[in-house]
Design an enzyme around this catalytic site. Sequence first.
Site, PDB file in Angstrom:
ATOM      1  N   SER A 119       0.742  -1.209   0.001  1.00 22.90           N
ATOM      2  CA  SER A 119       0.119   0.094   0.238  1.00 22.90           C
ATOM      3  C   SER A 119       1.060   1.230  -0.095  1.00 22.90           C
ATOM      4  O   SER A 119       1.943   1.471   0.528  1.00 22.90           O
ATOM      5  CB  SER A 119      -0.903   0.052   1.484  1.00 22.90           C
ATOM      6  OG  SER A 119      -1.627   1.260   1.547  1.00 22.90           O
ATOM      7  N   TYR A 162      -3.858  -1.024   9.648  1.00 18.33           N
ATOM      8  CA  TYR A 162      -3.602  -1.328   8.407  1.00 18.33           C
ATOM      9  C   TYR A 162      -2.261  -0.834   7.766  1.00 18.33           C
ATOM     10  O   TYR A 162      -1.360  -1.617   7.227  1.00 18.33           O
ATOM     11  CB  TYR A 162      -4.779  -0.599   7.165  1.00 18.33           C
ATOM     12  CG  TYR A 162      -4.507  -0.733   5.812  1.00 18.33           C
ATOM     13  CD1 TYR A 162      -5.163  -2.008   5.315  1.00 18.33           C
ATOM     14  CD2 TYR A 162      -3.976   0.139   4.886  1.00 18.33           C
ATOM     15  CE1 TYR A 162      -4.931  -2.050   4.025  1.00 18.33           C
ATOM     16  CE2 TYR A 162      -3.912  -0.215   3.763  1.00 18.33           C
ATOM     17  CZ  TYR A 162      -4.442  -1.511   3.179  1.00 18.33           C
ATOM     18  OH  TYR A 162      -4.416  -1.787   1.812  1.00 18.33           O
TER      19      TYR A 162
END
Length: 657
Positions: free
Chosen positions: A541, A554
Amino acid sequence: MQSLWNDAEASRFPGDLGQRVYTSRLLGRNADLVLHGGGNTSVKVRKPDLFGDELDVIYVKGSGWNLVTIEAAGFAPLRLEPVRRLVEIPDLSDTQMVQGLRSNLIDPTAPSPSVETILHANLPHKYVDHTHADAFVAISNTADGPARVREIYGDEVVYIPYVMPGFRLARRCAELFAQYATDKTIGMALLNHGLFTFGETARESYERMIDLVSRAEAYLQRQGAWQVKLPSPVEQAPPSREAIADLRHQVSTFAGAPMLLRLHRDAHARAFAAHPELARISQQGPITPDHVLYTKRLPLLGDDLAAYAKAYRDYFAACQNRFPGQLQQLDPAPRVILKPEWGLLTAGRTARINRRIEDLYRHTIDVIARAEALGGYQALPAADIFDVEYWELEQAKVKVQANQPMFTGEVVLVTGAASGIGRVCVDAFLARGAAVVGLDLNPVVATQLDRPDYLGLQSDICDEAALEAAFDATVTAFGGLDMLVLNAGIFKAGTSIAELSLAAWQETMQVNLDANLSLLRLAHPLLRLAPNGGRVAVIASKNVPAPGPGAAAYSASKAGLTQLARVAALEWAADGIRVNVLHPNAVFDTGLWTEEVLQDRAARYGLSVEAYRRNNLLQTEVRSTDVANLAAALCGPLFARTTGAQIPIDGGNERVI
Ligand code: ZN
C-alpha cells in the site's frame, strides 16, 4: 451401443447439411466413438454456384472442430469432382494434397478440410461417418486382430490394412473399395485405426456406425473381454507436494519449457499404474496412431526422465530417415507418466492439452485392458507411429507454435481472488497463459470461472490447515507453483489509535501480515522448483511510504508485510526466487472502498468524490486492472533482474516521491 437418434431433435436440423450437423453431434456425444477433435464426417450435395450452374459439393468436417459441438460453419465445402480426381495422381505429398484441397474450397473462409477428405470424396454414398471406436480398436490391436475383425463383420465391410492417414490412405481405400465393395457393403474397417460407414441418409450412415460398433462390443462381451476389472491397487499415501513439483521441474527441463503436471489418484488410474504387467502392456504404443500427437508413443514408467529422453532420441535417430530432408526433433519429455506408487500423471504445456491427454489415456487404459483379455494388446510398430508424429503436416505446425503467451505452462496462486484487485489478477495471469489458483473466503471463488486452467478454492488464509489443503490441491491439479500474488487484505476504516482496540489491531495483523508468512513459508519449497524461477508479487500500500491518520493497523500491517517481503527477497535470491512489492493507492474499484468510505475520505481532504478519485500528481485514475497488469509484469521477463523492489502505482504522490 445405442443409437441416440431422436426424430423431434432431428427435425430441428433441416436440409442435408443440417442432418449432417445433427448426426455428427450424435457421434461426438459418445466418448467411446470419438474424443476431442477425433473422427470426421461428410455429406455430398448439389447446389448452384454463383452463375446458377448446378455443382456437386462435398462438405467435410474442418480441422479444429469437435464433432460434439460442430455447426454448419465447421464443415468445409469443396468442389466434389476435382477433389475426387486427386486420387488418380500416383503420388502426392500431404502438403500438396492440402493445397489441392484448399484450392477447391468454394468458400475461402472455411476451415481446413480434414486430411481424410479425398477418402470421403471417393466413397459413392451421400453421407460418410468415420470414428476411432474404442471397441473396434481394442479388437484390432491384438495379434490375431485382423482375423477377429473379419469374423465379426464378414462381407459387410471392406478391410483396409493399416496405412498412415493422408493421401496414401485415401488412395488405398479407393482401390480396395473399388475391388471389394458389393451391394452388402455398409462400411470399411481400417485396421489399427477405425471404422467408416456410409448411407443415403444421415440416419442410415450414423446407425450403421452404431451397428458396427455394437457388434464389436457384443463380440468383446462374448469373449469375456468387455467388463474388464483392473487389479485392485494397494492403498498408498499420496506423494509429497515437493516430490510432485520436483518431477514437474524435471519434465519441464527435458521439455525445454514449463509444463503443467496433473496427478490422477482415482481407482482407475492407480489400478492401471500398479498393473503387474505394466511394463509389457504400456510400452507398446498408442491405440490409434493419432494419439501420438498428444500422448507421445510411450508413457514413462517410474521417474527416470534421463533414460526416457535417451530412448526417445534413439527412436528419433532410428526413424528419421523415413522422411526426406531435415526433421525437427520434438522435445523428449513424456506426456504420460505411470508411477505404480503414485498413480497416473499427465504433462502438457497447457491445462486444456493436459485434459485432452488424460481423456485419451483413460480410453487407452480401457482399450488395452480389453485387448489383454482377448489374448494380448499389440500396437502398431514404432515406425508407423513415427510417421504420424513426424509427418510433414505436423512438422509444419511445430514452426507455428513458437509464439505462446509468456506464462504458458506456469502456475500462479492469487489470494483474495473473488473480488477487487485479486479478481482482476486472475484474469491478467490467465490472459498471459498461466494456470491460476484463486483463494478466497467467498465461495464464489470456486465457481466464478469454469475452465481447465482455473482452480478456485474457498479457503481461509488464516487457517494453516486450510492452506496446506489448498497447496495440495494446487500441486495435484497443476504440478507445482511458479508465482504467488499476495493480495488478500482487510481495511478497517477510520479508527484512531486512541480508540483502536487490541482485538481490531490483531485481526488486521492476522490477515494482512501473519497469513502471508504462512503462505510464503508453504510456497517456498515449490517456488524453489519453478522451472523459470519463482516469483512473488506483494500487494502492499501507499500507506507504507506515506501513512495517513486513522489507519494505524492497516498501515502497520502493510509495512510489516513489506519488510517481510524484503527479507524474503534476501533469503530466497539464492533459490532464484524474486520478490517484489507494489504500493497501490486510491484503487477505488475494489471491495475495500465502499461508497461510505469514499465519501468520508473525500470529505477529510475537502474534495468531491470525483476529484478525490484523481487526487494524484498525474491526475489519473488508478484502476484495479492497472495494478493487476503491474503485478503480472513484475512476474514477467521485463523484471527478470529485479528483486526486493517497491514500486508505487498511485498516479504520483508527493509524499511518496
Ligand atoms: Zn481417422
